[in-house]
Motif scaffolding. Sequence first.
Motif, PDB file in Angstrom:
ATOM      1  N   GLU A   1      -2.422   1.919   4.202  1.00  0.00           N
ATOM      2  CA  GLU A   1      -2.011   1.332   2.927  1.00  0.00           C
ATOM      3  C   GLU A   1      -0.620   0.714   3.046  1.00  0.00           C
ATOM      4  O   GLU A   1       0.195   0.804   2.145  1.00  0.00           O
ATOM      5  N   ILE A   2      -0.371   0.061   4.167  1.00  0.00           N
ATOM      6  CA  ILE A   2       0.963  -0.473   4.473  1.00  0.00           C
ATOM      7  C   ILE A   2       1.445  -1.467   3.415  1.00  0.00           C
ATOM      8  O   ILE A   2       2.651  -1.631   3.211  1.00  0.00           O
ATOM      9  N   GLU A   3       0.519  -2.095   2.714  1.00  0.00           N
ATOM     10  CA  GLU A   3       0.884  -3.052   1.660  1.00  0.00           C
ATOM     11  C   GLU A   3       1.696  -2.390   0.545  1.00  0.00           C
ATOM     12  O   GLU A   3       2.437  -3.052  -0.164  1.00  0.00           O
ATOM     13  N   LYS A   4       1.562  -1.048   0.408  1.00  0.00           N
ATOM     14  CA  LYS A   4       2.251  -0.324  -0.658  1.00  0.00           C
ATOM     15  C   LYS A   4       3.607   0.232  -0.223  1.00  0.00           C
ATOM     16  O   LYS A   4       4.238   0.954  -0.976  1.00  0.00           O
ATOM     17  N   ILE A   5       4.048  -0.098   0.964  1.00  0.00           N
ATOM     18  CA  ILE A   5       5.250   0.524   1.534  1.00  0.00           C
ATOM     19  C   ILE A   5       6.491   0.347   0.650  1.00  0.00           C
ATOM     20  O   ILE A   5       7.315   1.250   0.534  1.00  0.00           O
ATOM     21  N   ASN A   6       6.623  -0.792   0.010  1.00  0.00           N
ATOM     22  CA  ASN A   6       7.809  -1.040  -0.825  1.00  0.00           C
ATOM     23  C   ASN A   6       7.792  -0.254  -2.132  1.00  0.00           C
ATOM     24  O   ASN A   6       8.804  -0.176  -2.815  1.00  0.00           O
ATOM     25  N   SER A   7       6.651   0.348  -2.468  1.00  0.00           N
ATOM     26  CA  SER A   7       6.577   1.133  -3.706  1.00  0.00           C
ATOM     27  C   SER A   7       6.780   2.632  -3.448  1.00  0.00           C
ATOM     28  O   SER A   7       6.832   3.413  -4.393  1.00  0.00           O
TER      29      SER A   7
ATOM     30  N   SER B   1      11.136  -3.274   3.033  1.00  0.00           N
ATOM     31  CA  SER B   1      11.670  -4.622   3.280  1.00  0.00           C
ATOM     32  C   SER B   1      13.161  -4.743   2.974  1.00  0.00           C
ATOM     33  O   SER B   1      13.794  -5.719   3.355  1.00  0.00           O
ATOM     34  N   ASN B   2      13.730  -3.735   2.296  1.00  0.00           N
ATOM     35  CA  ASN B   2      15.185  -3.693   2.090  1.00  0.00           C
ATOM     36  C   ASN B   2      15.885  -2.938   3.210  1.00  0.00           C
ATOM     37  O   ASN B   2      17.104  -2.790   3.196  1.00  0.00           O
ATOM     38  N   GLY B   3      15.114  -2.442   4.175  1.00  0.00           N
ATOM     39  CA  GLY B   3      15.687  -1.758   5.330  1.00  0.00           C
ATOM     40  C   GLY B   3      15.916  -0.276   5.141  1.00  0.00           C
ATOM     41  O   GLY B   3      16.491   0.383   6.007  1.00  0.00           O
ATOM     42  N   TYR B   4      15.445   0.307   4.029  1.00  0.00           N
ATOM     43  CA  TYR B   4      15.648   1.733   3.766  1.00  0.00           C
ATOM     44  C   TYR B   4      14.496   2.563   4.328  1.00  0.00           C
ATOM     45  O   TYR B   4      13.333   2.161   4.274  1.00  0.00           O
ATOM     46  N   LEU B   5      14.839   3.745   4.836  1.00  0.00           N
ATOM     47  CA  LEU B   5      13.837   4.665   5.352  1.00  0.00           C
ATOM     48  C   LEU B   5      12.946   5.151   4.218  1.00  0.00           C
ATOM     49  O   LEU B   5      13.430   5.613   3.190  1.00  0.00           O
ATOM     50  N   VAL B   6      11.634   5.040   4.416  1.00  0.00           N
ATOM     51  CA  VAL B   6      10.664   5.522   3.437  1.00  0.00           C
ATOM     52  C   VAL B   6      10.355   6.969   3.770  1.00  0.00           C
ATOM     53  O   VAL B   6       9.876   7.261   4.860  1.00  0.00           O
ATOM     54  N   LYS B   7      10.716   7.855   2.847  1.00  0.00           N
ATOM     55  CA  LYS B   7      10.551   9.295   3.036  1.00  0.00           C
ATOM     56  C   LYS B   7      11.184   9.694   4.370  1.00  0.00           C
ATOM     57  O   LYS B   7      11.547   8.853   5.171  1.00  0.00           O
TER      58      LYS B   7
ATOM     59  N   LYS C   1       8.813   6.160  -2.179  1.00  0.00           N
ATOM     60  CA  LYS C   1      10.170   6.686  -2.281  1.00  0.00           C
ATOM     61  C   LYS C   1      10.922   6.391  -0.986  1.00  0.00           C
ATOM     62  O   LYS C   1      10.347   6.453   0.101  1.00  0.00           O
ATOM     63  N   PHE C   2      12.205   6.093  -1.124  1.00  0.00           N
ATOM     64  CA  PHE C   2      13.002   5.781   0.060  1.00  0.00           C
ATOM     65  C   PHE C   2      14.358   6.449  -0.016  1.00  0.00           C
ATOM     66  O   PHE C   2      14.783   6.925  -1.059  1.00  0.00           O
ATOM     67  N   ASN C   3      15.025   6.472   1.147  1.00  0.00           N
ATOM     68  CA  ASN C   3      16.328   7.100   1.286  1.00  0.00           C
ATOM     69  C   ASN C   3      17.371   6.012   1.536  1.00  0.00           C
ATOM     70  O   ASN C   3      17.384   5.410   2.603  1.00  0.00           O
ATOM     71  N   LYS C   4      18.249   5.768   0.565  1.00  0.00           N
ATOM     72  CA  LYS C   4      19.258   4.722   0.704  1.00  0.00           C
ATOM     73  C   LYS C   4      20.327   5.066   1.742  1.00  0.00           C
ATOM     74  O   LYS C   4      21.098   4.211   2.144  1.00  0.00           O
TER      75      LYS C   4
END
Length: 194
Positions: free
Chosen positions: A98-104, A78-84, A106-109
């Motif tokens: 498990e899309i509800e967990k997407i914000n938890s 939701s911050n617009g960062y690529l997840v993995k 790891k992401f790439n800033k």
Amino acid sequence: MSKLIQLFFFIIFISCSAQKNISISFTIENKETLNNYLIDNEVKLEENDLYTIKDFNSFVYLNNNDKLQVPEILFFNSNGYLVKNRFNDNECSQVINEIEKINSLKFNKNVTINDWLKYISPLHQDLTEKNNIYVIINWAKFVDKFNEQSFEWYNQLKKSNSNSNLKINCILLNLDIQEKWNLTEQQKKALNII
């Protein structure tokens, strides 16, 4: 970068592909041909989810940056960062379920949804909302045999989203050459389009 230099890089891409014995037949597509293809393949979609690459220069840029993979699915929190960066098929299905967990996750800033949005455009109308989850799923008629996985992910995501409180902007991104690009004869020749 000038169009001539971009065309040069694209010709190199085509040459490299030929050396790998990969034969890609490009045809010029439009809204009608894409919609007909989706109907023929029984893909039930919300028409505002359908996106294409914005123009020839965007196509060259995405190609030169290894972003024209099929099948490919990209998740942005939701911050617009690529997840993995990349998932295998099983992981993709797990993330969708498990899309509800997407914000938890790891992401790439260094990679954001805006890095993609400036190179693509909606085929119909843009109804995406800021601060929502974005999911981009690539597909292309020129690699028909790989689209089944992309469409399966899309259907899983839509089903998962209907059972979720999370708002998801789903982008089913077509990578084909588009009529709206108004290619020059030189560009058509480089792509081997008559």
